[in-house]
Design a protein around this motif. Sequence first.
Motif, mmCIF file in Angstrom:
data_model
loop_
_atom_site.group_PDB
_atom_site.id
_atom_site.type_symbol
_atom_site.label_atom_id
_atom_site.label_comp_id
_atom_site.label_asym_id
_atom_site.label_seq_id
_atom_site.Cartn_x
_atom_site.Cartn_y
_atom_site.Cartn_z
ATOM 1 N N GLY A 45 40.848 51.331 40.513
ATOM 2 C CA GLY A 45 40.387 51.520 41.547
ATOM 3 C C GLY A 45 40.686 50.485 42.672
ATOM 4 O O GLY A 45 40.614 50.617 44.025
ATOM 5 N N ASP A 46 41.056 49.022 42.280
ATOM 6 C CA ASP A 46 41.057 48.107 43.064
ATOM 7 C C ASP A 46 42.361 47.215 42.948
ATOM 8 O O ASP A 46 42.428 46.951 41.652
ATOM 9 C CB ASP A 46 39.924 47.303 43.387
ATOM 10 C CG ASP A 46 39.897 46.134 44.045
ATOM 11 O OD1 ASP A 46 39.605 46.167 45.337
ATOM 12 O OD2 ASP A 46 40.284 44.944 43.483
ATOM 13 N N ALA A 47 43.064 46.706 44.014
ATOM 14 C CA ALA A 47 44.281 46.166 43.736
ATOM 15 C C ALA A 47 44.210 44.716 43.099
ATOM 16 O O ALA A 47 44.939 44.396 42.267
ATOM 17 C CB ALA A 47 45.142 46.323 45.107
ATOM 18 N N ASP A 48 43.251 44.174 43.750
ATOM 19 C CA ASP A 48 42.971 42.804 43.248
ATOM 20 C C ASP A 48 42.311 42.690 41.767
ATOM 21 O O ASP A 48 42.893 41.838 40.948
ATOM 22 C CB ASP A 48 41.990 42.157 43.944
ATOM 23 C CG ASP A 48 42.575 41.666 45.492
ATOM 24 O OD1 ASP A 48 43.698 41.525 45.673
ATOM 25 O OD2 ASP A 48 41.573 41.495 46.232
ATOM 26 N N GLU A 49 41.625 43.711 41.433
ATOM 27 C CA GLU A 49 41.122 43.749 40.074
ATOM 28 C C GLU A 49 42.412 44.130 39.103
ATOM 29 O O GLU A 49 42.522 43.782 38.067
ATOM 30 C CB GLU A 49 40.019 44.858 39.881
ATOM 31 C CG GLU A 49 39.463 44.779 38.429
ATOM 32 C CD GLU A 49 38.196 45.803 38.525
ATOM 33 O OE1 GLU A 49 37.306 45.385 37.634
ATOM 34 O OE2 GLU A 49 38.148 46.539 39.370
ATOM 35 N N ALA A 50 43.273 45.046 39.461
ATOM 36 C CA ALA A 50 44.214 45.394 38.716
ATOM 37 C C ALA A 50 45.270 44.072 38.642
ATOM 38 O O ALA A 50 45.828 44.113 37.448
ATOM 39 C CB ALA A 50 45.346 46.359 39.566
ATOM 40 N N ALA A 51 45.328 43.306 39.513
ATOM 41 C CA ALA A 51 46.230 42.015 39.444
ATOM 42 C C ALA A 51 45.832 41.159 38.472
ATOM 43 O O ALA A 51 46.619 40.421 37.522
ATOM 44 C CB ALA A 51 46.400 41.243 40.816
ATOM 45 N N ILE A 52 44.286 40.945 38.259
ATOM 46 C CA ILE A 52 43.609 40.212 37.470
ATOM 47 C C ILE A 52 43.896 40.911 35.939
ATOM 48 O O ILE A 52 44.174 39.892 35.051
ATOM 49 C CB ILE A 52 42.129 39.831 37.427
ATOM 50 C CG1 ILE A 52 42.005 39.297 38.943
ATOM 51 C CG2 ILE A 52 41.397 39.176 36.476
ATOM 52 C CD1 ILE A 52 42.587 37.733 38.762
#
Length: 250
Positions: free
Chosen positions: A183-190
């Motif tokens: 649900g979060d773009a930054d978390e997806a990138a990590i």
Amino acid sequence: MLAAQRKTLILTTLRTDGRVVAKDLAAELGLSEDTIRRDLRELAADGLLHRVHGGALPASPAVADFTARTAIGTGAKAEVARTAAALIRPGQTVVLDGGTTARELARQLPPDLRATVITHSPTIAVELATHPTVEVIIVGGRLFKHSVVAAGAVAHEAIGRVSADVFYLGVTGIHPTAGLTTGDADEAAIKRAWSERSAETYVLGSGEKIGAASAFEVVPLAAVTAVITDSGADPRGVAELRAAGVEVVS
């Protein structure tokens, strides 16, 4: 048909078919696609579904905050964690994602396991602080409070200097066409960065996540070794994943 009746029908269709196609539903009800799309927007705003091009998919209950997620599917998460723990071999360098299932996996590690665990989750590190033979390495960065994990540029740079044997990935949605999402773009990138730095990636996928979708793709289904789920997962959802070429372990 009243708006409330249409919305009930949409949610029923999602439960039975796993998806809603706006064009097909509009034709079935003799309504305009704009009417159905408006209903989908309103239901999505209430967190009851996830809109995609042409329709909608089930929304994941795993998008709630960390505290709320601890009460969702506890038995299923424990089952997934036991299966995942059995796959870990002595001497491996293991990355554990943040989240409630990963925390349960940390609790399930055998007390005599000798391995290195790397994590960007303070909660995972605390769970393993008293493990006698697991070395724990913490990756820091900006704290993403929703999931209680480090995120941002500092974390991403540190991950780029790591090589791991296996990554246990947590997501909020596992869908045969939408893929692995959160649900979060930054978390997806990590999460994506961890997967790229690991020889294998296993998805921690308790049943409530299968067939659901969230806004941001983590990695394609083809990029992971397998999805680990529980015995209570929806058989149709599991069959659709396998038909899409995904190995499912339960």
